[in-house]
Design a protein around this motif. Structure first.
Motif, short mmCIF file in Angstrom:
data_model
loop_
_atom_site.label_atom_id
_atom_site.label_comp_id
_atom_site.label_asym_id
_atom_site.label_seq_id
_atom_site.Cartn_x
_atom_site.Cartn_y
_atom_site.Cartn_z
N PHE A 178 -22.93 45.94 -35.94
CA PHE A 178 -23.34 46.98 -36.89
C PHE A 178 -24.04 48.13 -36.19
O PHE A 178 -23.74 49.31 -36.43
CB PHE A 178 -24.26 46.36 -37.96
CG PHE A 178 -24.80 47.36 -38.94
CD1 PHE A 178 -24.02 47.79 -40.00
CD2 PHE A 178 -26.08 47.86 -38.81
CE1 PHE A 178 -24.52 48.72 -40.90
CE2 PHE A 178 -26.59 48.79 -39.71
CZ PHE A 178 -25.80 49.21 -40.76
N PHE A 179 -25.00 47.81 -35.31
CA PHE A 179 -25.77 48.87 -34.65
C PHE A 179 -24.99 49.55 -33.54
O PHE A 179 -25.41 50.59 -33.04
CB PHE A 179 -27.08 48.30 -34.11
CG PHE A 179 -28.07 47.94 -35.17
CD1 PHE A 179 -28.65 48.92 -35.94
CD2 PHE A 179 -28.40 46.62 -35.40
CE1 PHE A 179 -29.55 48.59 -36.95
CE2 PHE A 179 -29.31 46.28 -36.39
CZ PHE A 179 -29.88 47.27 -37.17
N SER A 180 -23.85 48.98 -33.15
CA SER A 180 -23.02 49.66 -32.15
C SER A 180 -22.25 50.81 -32.77
O SER A 180 -21.71 51.66 -32.04
CB SER A 180 -22.04 48.67 -31.51
OG SER A 180 -21.09 48.22 -32.46
N GLY A 181 -22.17 50.84 -34.10
CA GLY A 181 -21.50 51.94 -34.77
C GLY A 181 -20.02 51.77 -34.95
O GLY A 181 -19.30 52.76 -35.12
N ARG A 183 -14.28 49.15 -41.48
CA ARG A 183 -13.12 48.28 -41.66
C ARG A 183 -12.97 47.30 -40.49
O ARG A 183 -12.47 46.19 -40.66
CB ARG A 183 -11.86 49.13 -41.80
CG ARG A 183 -11.55 50.03 -40.63
CD ARG A 183 -10.32 50.89 -40.89
NE ARG A 183 -10.03 51.81 -39.80
CZ ARG A 183 -9.35 51.50 -38.71
NH1 ARG A 183 -8.87 50.27 -38.59
NH2 ARG A 183 -9.13 52.39 -37.77
N ILE A 184 -13.40 47.72 -39.29
CA ILE A 184 -13.36 46.82 -38.15
C ILE A 184 -14.50 45.81 -38.23
O ILE A 184 -14.36 44.64 -37.86
CB ILE A 184 -13.44 47.62 -36.83
CG1 ILE A 184 -12.23 48.57 -36.74
CG2 ILE A 184 -13.49 46.70 -35.63
CD1 ILE A 184 -12.24 49.44 -35.50
N PHE A 185 -15.66 46.25 -38.75
CA PHE A 185 -16.81 45.36 -38.87
C PHE A 185 -16.58 44.26 -39.90
O PHE A 185 -17.06 43.13 -39.75
CB PHE A 185 -18.04 46.19 -39.24
CG PHE A 185 -19.27 45.38 -39.54
CD1 PHE A 185 -20.03 44.84 -38.52
CD2 PHE A 185 -19.66 45.14 -40.86
CE1 PHE A 185 -21.17 44.08 -38.79
CE2 PHE A 185 -20.79 44.39 -41.13
CZ PHE A 185 -21.55 43.87 -40.10
N LEU A 186 -15.84 44.57 -40.96
CA LEU A 186 -15.65 43.60 -42.04
C LEU A 186 -14.86 42.38 -41.59
O LEU A 186 -15.10 41.27 -42.07
CB LEU A 186 -14.96 44.26 -43.23
CG LEU A 186 -15.82 45.21 -44.06
CD1 LEU A 186 -14.99 45.85 -45.16
CD2 LEU A 186 -17.00 44.47 -44.66
N GLY A 245 -13.38 52.55 -31.49
CA GLY A 245 -12.50 52.89 -32.60
C GLY A 245 -11.24 52.05 -32.64
O GLY A 245 -10.54 52.01 -33.65
N ASN A 246 -10.95 51.36 -31.53
CA ASN A 246 -9.78 50.50 -31.45
C ASN A 246 -10.23 49.05 -31.65
O ASN A 246 -11.07 48.54 -30.92
CB ASN A 246 -9.11 50.67 -30.08
CG ASN A 246 -7.78 49.96 -30.00
OD1 ASN A 246 -7.54 48.96 -30.67
ND2 ASN A 246 -6.89 50.48 -29.16
N TRP A 247 -9.65 48.37 -32.63
CA TRP A 247 -10.11 47.03 -32.96
C TRP A 247 -9.90 46.04 -31.82
O TRP A 247 -10.65 45.07 -31.69
CB TRP A 247 -9.40 46.53 -34.22
CG TRP A 247 -7.94 46.26 -34.05
CD1 TRP A 247 -6.92 47.13 -34.25
CD2 TRP A 247 -7.35 45.02 -33.65
NE1 TRP A 247 -5.72 46.52 -33.98
CE2 TRP A 247 -5.94 45.22 -33.62
CE3 TRP A 247 -7.85 43.76 -33.31
CZ2 TRP A 247 -5.06 44.22 -33.26
CZ3 TRP A 247 -6.97 42.77 -32.96
CH2 TRP A 247 -5.59 42.99 -32.93
#
Length: 412
Positions: A204-207, A211-214, A163-165
């Motif tokens: 992506f599959f790590s969940g 907003r962090i994935f983008l 959850g932390n970028w």
């Protein structure tokens, strides 16, 4: 007068046999495997066999046809090595793959750096092959699997911190950028794109949050665009891909894409027959490599192309079922990265042959000529099969579930 039934006759016990007796327990060796295991195995074996047949057909016209079996025998050696290795690796436990994550990435990166030594070979503006003892290899093929394993291990260890970028970006982005840079240094845009897909698929599959994935997704797209814009050769191929009047540049960059399309068109529905391709006689460059799908379409027609696509679809179904059913984040991330690599590369290759994408130099997994590519894909399948063995047993889950849940499971 009453009669009584005679007492039952006792059957004499069989005297114990002489000699020694032993009880053999086969244990987990012959335990039933999940259906996903069978789907992936069947698709991989059929595609490999299909590929050997098409490599034989596509290369039988090379070198004046002095030895039409020379190229397929070389490819067959890697198949004979890779298929047993796939089954051996399918029995490796997950802790083995976790321990191998860092060593595999380091060794694969060092292997890739050999292309910048005197062992490296340049062709068509790219420097991504090496020649050792008369054997030519493409080290970047092993980077795809090593990167997927490493990403799975690191993201698994950071599962509660995603959850932390900062924990998503470090060490993933610097290390992945360094690995991908070793391929970009050889000017191989196709392999660079596949490695970027593996990175994005693992994230992506790590969940991780969207907003962090983008952020890494946009950064990866920008890097690929910059890599393309800084090369005059790549920009010329991209512009020829966008050129609607490609016939005007027939002898230039449009030569290969046009002959690929013409090969598919010549095959029609049923094809001209196995071994009867005309394009393979020095008309279509890389007929046995990047454009082998065009030879499939020419010789076996639309039916042959549909069979190839159906086999890749079966492979994808089995792989995505592993991702959906597993409860282990490491399995989900690694299986997702490998699936994106193999299935995504197959889609890109077919899109290039259909002239939906510009020419990228990406081989068709399992089928294109190239021992390094075939060996790396079969090893990747071994990792997938190892992940499939960890899936929970559906029959045991149904048997121990409450009756309403059991009925729901049987319907699903």
């Amino acid at each position: 007068m009453t009669t009584t039934a005679p007492p039952p006759r006792r059957i004499p016990e069989e005297p114990p046999r002489g000699g020694l007796s032993a009880r053999v327990s086969l244990g987990r060796a012959f335990r039933p495997v999940p259906s996903e295991f069978l789907l992936i195995t069947s698709a991989a074996l059929l595609l490999t066999l299909f590929g050997l047949v098409m490599v034989l057909s596509a290369t039988s016209a090379l070198d004046g046809a002095q030895n039409p079996f020379e190229h397929v025998l070389k490819q067959g050696v890697f198949a004979v090595i890779g298929i047993p290795l796939m089954f051996v690796l399918s029995r490796a436990p997950l802790r083995f793959w976790k321990r191998m994550a860092w060593p595999a990435l380091i060794l694969a990166t060092i292997f890739q750096l050999l292309v910048f030594t005197p062992l490296g070979i340049s062709a068509n503006g790219n420097r991504n092959w090496i020649l050792i003892g008369g054997i030519q290899a493409q080290p970047a093929e092993f980077l795809k699997l090593a990167l997927a394993l490493w990403l799975g291990y690191v993201l698994f260890r950071k599962q509660t911190l995603l959850g932390n970028w900062r924990h998503v970006f470090i060490p993933i982005v610097p290390v992945a950028a360094l690995v991908i840079a070793t391929v970009m240094g050889g000017r191989d845009l196709g392999t660079t794109m596949i490695l970027v897909l593996v990175l994005l698929g693992a994230l992506f599959f790590s969940g991780v949050r969207l907003r962090i994935f983008l952020l890494p997704a946009l950064g990866a797209l920008a890097a690929v665009a910059l890599f393309a814009l800084t090369s005059a050769d790549r920009m010329r191929r991209i512009m020829s891909f966008l050129d609607q009047d490609c016939l005007a540049d027939y002898l230039g960059d449009c030569y290969q894409p046009l002959h690929g399309i013409w090969g598919l068109a010549a095959g029609g529905v049923f094809g001209v027959g196995l071994g009867n391709s005309a394009e393979k006689y020095d008309w279509l460059p890389a007929a046995a490599n990047d454009y082998i799908f065009a030879i499939v379409g020419e010789e076996l027609g639309l039916i042959g192309c549909v069979v190839v696509l159906a086999l890749f679809a079966l492979f994808a179904v089995g792989a995505f079922h592993i991702i959906r059913r597993t409860d282990d984040p490491f399995v989900r991330i690694v299986a997702g990265g490998i699936t994106i690599w193999i299935v995504g590369q197959a889609m890109i290759n077919v899109a290039v042959v259909l002239r939906v994408f510009p020419v990228l130099g990406v081989p068709l997994p399992f089928m294109s000529q190239g021992g390094t590519s075939l060996l790396s894909v079969l090893i990747g399948c071994g990792v997938l099969l190892s992940c499939a063995r960890t899936l929970p047993d559906r029959r045991a889950a149904v048997a121990t579930a409450p009756r309403p849940a059991r009925r729901a499971a049987s319907r699903g």
